[in-house]
Design an enzyme around this catalytic site. Structure first.
Site, PDB file in Angstrom:
ATOM      1  N   HIS A 181       0.844   3.318 -10.682  1.00 40.51           N
ATOM      2  CA  HIS A 181      -0.131   3.892  -9.729  1.00 40.51           C
ATOM      3  C   HIS A 181       0.614   4.645  -8.605  1.00 40.51           C
ATOM      4  CE1 HIS A 181      -3.372   3.815  -6.742  1.00 40.51           C
ATOM      5  NE2 HIS A 181      -4.177   3.170  -7.547  1.00 40.51           N
ATOM      6  N   GLU A 227      -1.511   8.917 -11.474  1.00 41.44           N
ATOM      7  CA  GLU A 227      -1.191   7.631 -12.088  1.00 41.44           C
ATOM      8  C   GLU A 227      -1.026   7.749 -13.606  1.00 41.44           C
ATOM      9  OE1 GLU A 227      -4.268   4.969 -10.617  1.00 41.44           O
ATOM     10  OE2 GLU A 227      -4.384   6.261  -8.837  1.00 41.44           O
ATOM     11  N   ARG A 254       0.856  -1.217   0.000  1.00 44.36           N
ATOM     12  CA  ARG A 254       0.000   0.000   0.000  1.00 44.36           C
ATOM     13  C   ARG A 254       0.880   1.251   0.000  1.00 44.36           C
ATOM     14  NH1 ARG A 254      -4.564   0.933  -1.814  1.00 44.36           N
ATOM     15  NH2 ARG A 254      -5.530  -0.749  -0.651  1.00 44.36           N
TER      16      ARG A 254
HETATM   17  O1  TA6 Z   1      -6.454   4.478  -8.831  1.00 46.31           O
HETATM   18  C1  TA6 Z   1      -7.602   4.709  -8.091  1.00 46.31           C
HETATM   19  C2  TA6 Z   1      -8.201   3.369  -7.686  1.00 46.31           C
HETATM   20  O2  TA6 Z   1      -8.677   2.672  -8.812  1.00 46.31           O
HETATM   21  C3  TA6 Z   1      -9.289   3.649  -6.658  1.00 46.31           C
HETATM   22  O3  TA6 Z   1     -10.574   3.394  -7.198  1.00 46.31           O
HETATM   23  C4  TA6 Z   1      -8.918   2.708  -5.509  1.00 46.31           C
HETATM   24  O4  TA6 Z   1      -9.511   1.443  -5.711  1.00 46.31           O
HETATM   25  C5  TA6 Z   1      -7.398   2.674  -5.658  1.00 46.31           C
HETATM   26  O5  TA6 Z   1      -7.207   2.539  -7.054  1.00 46.31           O
HETATM   27  C6  TA6 Z   1      -6.695   1.632  -4.840  1.00 46.31           C
HETATM   28  O6  TA6 Z   1      -6.951   0.346  -5.334  1.00 46.31           O
HETATM   29  P1  TA6 Z   1      -6.273  -0.900  -4.532  1.00 46.31           P
HETATM   30  O7  TA6 Z   1      -6.708  -2.121  -5.278  1.00 46.31           O
HETATM   31  O8  TA6 Z   1      -4.794  -0.690  -4.563  1.00 46.31           O
HETATM   32  O9  TA6 Z   1      -6.810  -0.790  -3.137  1.00 46.31           O
END
Ligand code: TA6
Length: 267
Positions: A139, A243, A43
């Protein structure tokens, strides 16, 4: 004399977890509650989303954001750069486990350069005999002083999908992107550099890119922060995801043997 720089990357998911230049605060956010386990995404840092973004359309049980960030990548090379940095090349190849989730044959090569800037280059080669269609995202979690004071320039006049408003398509006005609540937007058909002005953190962070036609901007805000077990309830003011990606209408179609390259440069 090269710029002194510190970086950290996990073979798990080829996941960049830290980048800091001497005398500066870390540029990349990492949650203090992140789980580090083989079946979990880290995370924070820079998760690699591939070969789909978000939930898999035809399989709700498939891992969110694809499998690349859950796989062990191999080291192809590591070397010093002439400006005092380090460049590492990692790769991931399709196998029976990936084909069980997604039929494409591919070789993904990720070149990470920890130097004056953080450079992330993801190249995907279609090693199969037919075309593949995939989504991809770097991301990136940026570390900011206070998201409530951050403004992001570079997306004025760009259409976006607002995932907080059920996927409605809206148009960004001339003003910079500001944050007053949960923000989860997929900006479409944009090749622009984004600059996050962070007055509380006393800096501006730029994310420039090539080979990418969409940019996602995300902050979970209060409720979503509480709902994530691997994210501190009080961490949302200190982070912002910008991202670099090719998602939604701008997924990549790659013919047999062809390659696609996407790069993000964070400074
Ligand atoms: O990039 C934004 C997103 O798609 C949000 O909708 C949220 O789900 C975030 O990614 C984090 O996703 P994750 O699967 O890493 O918890």
């Amino acid at each position: 004399m090269g710029q002194d720089v510190e970086g950290q990357i996990y073979l798990h998911g080829a996941h960049v977890a830290h980048y800091q230049r001497r005398g500066e605060k870390p540029l990349i956010f990492m949650s203090g509650k992140s789980i580090f386990a083989a079946d979990k995404a880290i995370r924070g840092g820079v998760p690699i989303c591939f070969p789909w973004f978000g939930a898999k359309k035809d399989d709700a049980k498939a891992p969110a954001h694809g499998f690349a960030r859950l796989k062990q990548w191999g080291v192809e090379s590591a070397k010093k750069t002439d400006d005092g940095g380090v460049q590492i090349v990692l790769s991931l190849e399709s196998d029976d486990s990936t084909r069980g989730l997604w039929p494409g044959d591919f070789l993904a090569r990720y070149t990470v350069t920890f130097a004056k800037q953080l450079r992330l280059r993801l190249e995907v080669q279609n090693t199969g005999s037919g075309p593949i269609v995939f989504e991809e995202a770097l991301h990136t979690y940026l570390s900011v002083g206070d998201i409530r004071e951050v403004q992001v320039e570079g997306l004025s006049g760009v259409d976006y999908i607002d995932k907080v408003q059920g996927g409605r398509r809206l148009l960004q006005g001339a003003e910079p992107v500001a944050f007053v609540g949960e923000t989860d937007r997929v900006y479409l058909n944009t090749q622009s550099t984004c600059v996050a002005h962070d007055p509380v953190g006393e800096r501006s962070i730029s994310v420039s890119k090539s080979g990418s036609n969409t940019t996602v901007v995300w902050n979970p805000w209060i409720a979503k922060a509480k709902a994530m077990a691997d994210f501190g309830d009080d961490e949302w003011p200190g982070m912002l995801c910008i991202e670099t990606c090719n998602v939604a209408d701008f997924a990549v179609t790659l013919g047999a043997g062809a390659s696609h390259m996407m790069e993000a440069v964070i400074a």
